[in-house]
Design an enzyme around this catalytic site. Structure first.
Site, PDB file in Angstrom:
ATOM      1  N   SER A  91       0.735  -1.253  -0.002  1.00 51.96           N
ATOM      2  CA  SER A  91       0.030  -0.091  -0.062  1.00 51.96           C
ATOM      3  C   SER A  91       0.786   1.104   0.052  1.00 51.96           C
ATOM      4  O   SER A  91       2.187   1.061   0.289  1.00 51.96           O
ATOM      5  CB  SER A  91      -0.954   0.024   1.270  1.00 51.96           C
ATOM      6  OG  SER A  91      -1.429   1.117   1.527  1.00 51.96           O
ATOM      7  N   TYR A 130      -3.327  -0.669  10.023  1.00 51.25           N
ATOM      8  CA  TYR A 130      -3.360  -0.977   8.791  1.00 51.25           C
ATOM      9  C   TYR A 130      -1.828  -0.564   8.107  1.00 51.25           C
ATOM     10  O   TYR A 130      -1.421  -1.280   7.517  1.00 51.25           O
ATOM     11  CB  TYR A 130      -4.368  -0.422   7.857  1.00 51.25           C
ATOM     12  CG  TYR A 130      -4.270  -0.281   6.393  1.00 51.25           C
ATOM     13  CD1 TYR A 130      -5.005  -1.464   5.972  1.00 51.25           C
ATOM     14  CD2 TYR A 130      -3.794   0.445   5.310  1.00 51.25           C
ATOM     15  CE1 TYR A 130      -5.011  -1.600   4.378  1.00 51.25           C
ATOM     16  CE2 TYR A 130      -3.669   0.211   4.181  1.00 51.25           C
ATOM     17  CZ  TYR A 130      -4.580  -0.900   3.768  1.00 51.25           C
ATOM     18  OH  TYR A 130      -4.572  -1.236   2.390  1.00 51.25           O
TER      19      TYR A 130
HETATM   20  P1  NAP Z   1     -11.823  -5.318  -0.860  1.00 48.03           P
HETATM   21  O1  NAP Z   1     -12.541  -4.854  -1.971  1.00 48.03           O
HETATM   22  O2  NAP Z   1     -12.372  -5.000   0.529  1.00 48.03           O
HETATM   23  O3  NAP Z   1     -11.440  -6.821  -0.877  1.00 48.03           O
HETATM   24  C1  NAP Z   1     -10.636  -7.361  -0.177  1.00 48.03           C
HETATM   25  C2  NAP Z   1     -11.094  -8.710  -0.091  1.00 48.03           C
HETATM   26  O4  NAP Z   1     -10.540  -9.528   1.146  1.00 48.03           O
HETATM   27  C3  NAP Z   1     -12.540  -9.023   0.107  1.00 48.03           C
HETATM   28  O5  NAP Z   1     -13.072  -9.931  -0.885  1.00 48.03           O
HETATM   29  C4  NAP Z   1     -12.638  -9.463   1.641  1.00 48.03           C
HETATM   30  O6  NAP Z   1     -13.649 -10.175   1.732  1.00 48.03           O
HETATM   31  C5  NAP Z   1     -11.427 -10.457   1.463  1.00 48.03           C
HETATM   32  N1  NAP Z   1     -11.278 -10.747   2.812  1.00 48.03           N
HETATM   33  C6  NAP Z   1     -11.354 -10.098   3.906  1.00 48.03           C
HETATM   34  N2  NAP Z   1     -11.228 -10.617   5.072  1.00 48.03           N
HETATM   35  C7  NAP Z   1     -10.885 -11.882   4.716  1.00 48.03           C
HETATM   36  C8  NAP Z   1     -10.352 -12.954   5.232  1.00 48.03           C
HETATM   37  N3  NAP Z   1     -10.578 -12.927   6.534  1.00 48.03           N
HETATM   38  N4  NAP Z   1     -10.094 -14.288   4.754  1.00 48.03           N
HETATM   39  C9  NAP Z   1     -10.103 -14.109   3.417  1.00 48.03           C
HETATM   40  N5  NAP Z   1     -10.646 -12.910   2.731  1.00 48.03           N
HETATM   41  C10 NAP Z   1     -10.749 -11.933   3.211  1.00 48.03           C
HETATM   42  O7  NAP Z   1     -10.403  -4.455  -1.018  1.00 48.03           O
HETATM   43  P2  NAP Z   1      -9.559  -4.109  -2.189  1.00 48.03           P
HETATM   44  O8  NAP Z   1      -9.469  -2.749  -2.124  1.00 48.03           O
HETATM   45  O9  NAP Z   1      -9.705  -4.864  -3.474  1.00 48.03           O
HETATM   46  O10 NAP Z   1      -8.092  -4.440  -1.363  1.00 48.03           O
HETATM   47  C11 NAP Z   1      -7.201  -5.823  -1.665  1.00 48.03           C
HETATM   48  C12 NAP Z   1      -5.947  -5.345  -1.068  1.00 48.03           C
HETATM   49  O11 NAP Z   1      -5.367  -4.243  -1.812  1.00 48.03           O
HETATM   50  C13 NAP Z   1      -5.809  -5.438   0.231  1.00 48.03           C
HETATM   51  O12 NAP Z   1      -4.749  -5.869   0.692  1.00 48.03           O
HETATM   52  C14 NAP Z   1      -5.773  -3.935   0.686  1.00 48.03           C
HETATM   53  O13 NAP Z   1      -5.330  -3.615   1.771  1.00 48.03           O
HETATM   54  C15 NAP Z   1      -4.823  -3.424  -0.719  1.00 48.03           C
HETATM   55  N6  NAP Z   1      -4.988  -2.132  -0.986  1.00 48.03           N
HETATM   56  C16 NAP Z   1      -6.206  -1.510  -1.575  1.00 48.03           C
HETATM   57  C17 NAP Z   1      -6.123  -0.153  -1.764  1.00 48.03           C
HETATM   58  C18 NAP Z   1      -7.343   0.563  -2.253  1.00 48.03           C
HETATM   59  O14 NAP Z   1      -7.217   1.779  -2.375  1.00 48.03           O
HETATM   60  N7  NAP Z   1      -8.397   0.059  -2.555  1.00 48.03           N
HETATM   61  C19 NAP Z   1      -5.012   0.692  -1.646  1.00 48.03           C
HETATM   62  C20 NAP Z   1      -3.771   0.007  -1.284  1.00 48.03           C
HETATM   63  C21 NAP Z   1      -3.835  -1.273  -1.075  1.00 48.03           C
HETATM   64  P3  NAP Z   1     -15.081  -9.454   2.131  1.00 48.03           P
HETATM   65  O15 NAP Z   1     -15.420  -8.661   1.107  1.00 48.03           O
HETATM   66  O16 NAP Z   1     -16.229 -10.427   2.373  1.00 48.03           O
HETATM   67  O17 NAP Z   1     -14.811  -8.873   3.610  1.00 48.03           O
END
Ligand code: NAP
Length: 251
Positions: free
Chosen positions: A143, A156
């Site tokens: 991130s 985080y």
């Molecule tokens: P997201 O839409 O919330 O997707 C995260 C996924 O992980 C969801 O499908 C979630 O399931 C799943 N998850 C959560 N808890 C879990 C568990 N205990 N076991 C298995 N799966 C689990 O978020 P995203 O933005 O796509 O994020 C993906 C990654 O990118 C994360 O590591 C996040 O920190 C990173 N990231 C995101 C951003 C951003 O701007 N979006 C920026 C930097 C880094 P549920 O939906 O059912 O909870």
């Protein structure tokens, strides 16, 4: 040139594959030719269907990465279904927003478990298959908060700092076995993870004003980076954190 990025015959595991960045990266890997074990706490039905439409194999399993027993479940499912693991994308992650002064131990532990402890132990378990075959690509999702402190998200930021360091530590130990361990640091991407930020008119305006590309990123924006780090094209790239942020860190 296409051969450098071709993933035909490769098997990937993507965690958090049901939605958001995990969905986008799974589709990108399948478009490049990979078959994929889709891991999430909910069924990755839509992702699986899109992969099948691309003529690749997609297989969804439910695993809760908050439980350490999920590590064996994920690895054994991949080996049972596909016989090997070429690519592991540690993408699943959660975030808790609370001022540091009020932050609870529960919020601290839950975020650290899923965002960094599961990343390390899933990598360790996958590497046991990869090292035997002297080949493997591990891609951790870091991130901007691997570099910056963030606001209201102390666990985080700590967990994503750890992701960057785990990436480098594993590269130092496993590069000699033919493994590549790298990370992608996405910028501000429009997914469930950033819903609260995008719905906050003040923060949303502040964030957008700082992004040189003048837009939030999308899951599609990670396809190129993940295919690069999963493919032969990145064979001499190790311990790198590839920022995909529309220029945010440059400003
Ligand atoms: P997201 O839409 O919330 O997707 C995260 C996924 O992980 C969801 O499908 C979630 O399931 C799943 N998850 C959560 N808890 C879990 C568990 N205990 N076991 C298995 N799966 C689990 O978020 P995203 O933005 O796509 O994020 C993906 C990654 O990118 C994360 O590591 C996040 O920190 C990173 N990231 C995101 C951003 C951003 O701007 N979006 C920026 C930097 C880094 P549920 O939906 O059912 O909870």
């Amino acid at each position: 040139m296409n051969k450098l990025f071709d993933l035909t015959g490769k098997v990937a595991i993507v965690t958090g594959a049901s939605t958001g960045l995990g969905y986008g990266m799974s589709i990108g890997l399948a478009e490049a030719g990979a078959d994929i074990l889709l891991v999430d706490i909910v069924p990755s039905t839509e992702t699986e269907q899109e992969i099948l439409k691309l003529g690749r194999k997609g297989f969804s399993i439910i695993a809760d990465l908050a439980q350490m027993s999920s590590i064996d479940l994920v690895i054994n499912s991949a080996l049972d279904k596909f016989g090997k693991i070429d690519i592991l994308v540690n993408n699943a992650g959660i975030i808790r927003r609370t001022p540091a002064i009020d932050f609870t131990e529960k919020d601290w532990d839950e975020v650290m478990q899923i965002n960094s402890k599961a990343v390390f132990f899933l990598s360790q378990a996958a590497a046991k298959d990869m090292i035997k075959r002297k080949s493997g690509k591990i891609i951790n999702i870091a991130s901007l908060l691997s570099f910056q402190g963030g606001i209201l998200v102390p666990s985080y930021s700590a967990s994503k700092g750890a992701v960057a360091q785990i990436t480098k530590a594993l590269a130092n130990e496993w590069a000699k076995y033919g493994l590549n361990i790298n990370a992608i640091a996405p910028g501000y991407m429009a997914t469930n993870n950033t819903k609260a930020l995008r719905e906050d008119p003040v923060r949303s305006k502040q964030i957008l004003e700082r992004i040189p590309a003048e837009r939030w990123g999308t899951p599609d924006d990670l396809k190129g980076a993940v295919v690069f780090l999963a493919s032969k094209a990145s064979d001499y790239v190790n311990g790198h954190i590839l920022v995909v942020d529309g220029g945010w860190l440059a400003r």
